[in-house]
Design a protein around this motif. Structure first.
Motif, PDB file in Angstrom:
ATOM      1  N   TRP A   1      -5.455  -2.197   1.605  1.00 40.76           N
ATOM      2  CA  TRP A   1      -5.848  -1.850   0.240  1.00 40.76           C
ATOM      3  C   TRP A   1      -7.348  -2.060   0.044  1.00 40.76           C
ATOM      4  CZ3 TRP A   1      -4.333   1.086  -3.434  1.00 40.76           C
ATOM      5  CH2 TRP A   1      -2.985   1.238  -3.791  1.00 40.76           C
TER       6      TRP A   1
ATOM      7  N   ILE B   1      -6.918   2.560  -7.452  1.00 37.95           N
ATOM      8  CA  ILE B   1      -6.846   1.239  -6.839  1.00 37.95           C
ATOM      9  C   ILE B   1      -6.347   0.237  -7.885  1.00 37.95           C
ATOM     10  CG2 ILE B   1      -8.155  -0.556  -5.630  1.00 37.95           C
ATOM     11  CD1 ILE B   1      -8.028   2.101  -4.100  1.00 37.95           C
TER      12      ILE B   1
ATOM     13  N   TYR C   1       0.839  -1.197   0.000  1.00 40.01           N
ATOM     14  CA  TYR C   1       0.000   0.000   0.000  1.00 40.01           C
ATOM     15  C   TYR C   1       0.875   1.248   0.000  1.00 40.01           C
ATOM     16  CZ  TYR C   1      -3.139   3.702   1.029  1.00 40.01           C
ATOM     17  OH  TYR C   1      -3.829   4.893   0.935  1.00 40.01           O
TER      18      TYR C   1
ATOM     19  N   VAL D   1      -6.611  -5.504  -6.610  1.00 34.51           N
ATOM     20  CA  VAL D   1      -7.358  -5.106  -5.416  1.00 34.51           C
ATOM     21  C   VAL D   1      -8.828  -4.922  -5.766  1.00 34.51           C
ATOM     22  CG1 VAL D   1      -7.624  -3.328  -3.635  1.00 34.51           C
ATOM     23  CG2 VAL D   1      -5.324  -4.040  -4.360  1.00 34.51           C
TER      24      VAL D   1
ATOM     25  N   GLU E   1      -2.058   5.314  -4.737  1.00 38.47           N
ATOM     26  CA  GLU E   1      -3.527   5.374  -4.757  1.00 38.47           C
ATOM     27  C   GLU E   1      -4.003   6.705  -5.331  1.00 38.47           C
ATOM     28  OE1 GLU E   1      -7.414   5.176  -1.805  1.00 38.47           O
ATOM     29  OE2 GLU E   1      -5.416   5.169  -0.920  1.00 38.47           O
TER      30      GLU E   1
ATOM     31  N   ARG F   1      -9.752   0.713   0.948  1.00 37.40           N
ATOM     32  CA  ARG F   1      -9.546   1.990   0.275  1.00 37.40           C
ATOM     33  C   ARG F   1     -10.459   2.112  -0.939  1.00 37.40           C
ATOM     34  NH1 ARG F   1      -7.652   5.406   3.372  1.00 37.40           N
ATOM     35  NH2 ARG F   1      -7.109   6.628   1.561  1.00 37.40           N
TER      36      ARG F   1
END
Length: 188
Positions: free
Chosen positions: A93, A55, A45, A59, A50, A96
């Motif tokens: 992850w 992403i 991560y 993920v 990000e 998120r």
């Protein structure tokens, strides 16, 4: 039909925890799909990644699978009495962006299993998951617990579960978790 994502927290080719999930898949009751997944392809991560790239595809695919599933079965190794870094990284992850975390985890029925060559199984690793599962607002199944100790004697070199007692415990665990999932999701 009940669908459960089984997520192994080990990257090792001969992972005892992946083997445990494969055996759980074979032990699942009729009408249950246990989809075994691993952490392969999930990068470390990095908030900058990000922000600039979004992403990662691996993920997103795993997030979508978990969100669509009725339950989540985490097969956790125990490293230094805690959660393996690669497993916690994947969960970080998967949560998120924060606005999407509820879609993936909110009220998701979750159970923990684990296998270790040590004498205590994965008791401390499983305990370390509890604050994470609370933070994600999952619905853990507290009635079941499966910690396979001395996994190097229970799983053969080809990843097959060789111990009948462990196989029976695993089948009972999976059936119990499926019953719990069905009460939470309105399944069969």
């Amino acid at each position: 039909m009940t669908t459960i994502i089984g997520l192994s927290g080990s990257l090792r080719k001969g992972s005892y925890n992946t083997a445990l999930l494969v055996a759980a898949k074979a032990a699942a009751p009729a009408g249950v799909t246990l989809d075994v997944r691993t952490l392969h392809g999930i990068p470390l991560y990095d908030g900058d990644v990000e922000a600039s790239e979004g992403i990662p595809a691996a993920v997103t695919a795993l997030k979508d699978a978990i969100a669509q599933a009725d339950g989540l079965l985490l097969a956790t190794p125990e490293y230094n009495n805690g959660i393996p870094g690669v497993f916690k990284n994947a969960i970080d992850w998967l949560s998120r962006p924060p606005a999407d975390s509820a879609r993936v985890f909110l009220n998701k029925p979750v159970a923990l299993i684990g296998a270790s060559p040590g004498g205590f199984g994965t008791i401390l690793g499983q305990e370390a998951w509890l604050p994470v599962l609370r933070t994600l607002q999952t619905t853990p199944w507290w009635q079941g617990r499966l910690m396979v100790s001395r996994a190097n004697k229970v799983v053969d070199a080809d990843g097959n579960l060789q111990d009948d007692a462990v196989r029976q415990q695993l089948a009972a665990f999976v059936a119990g978790f499926v019953a719990f999932v069905d009460t939470k999701t309105g399944g069969d």
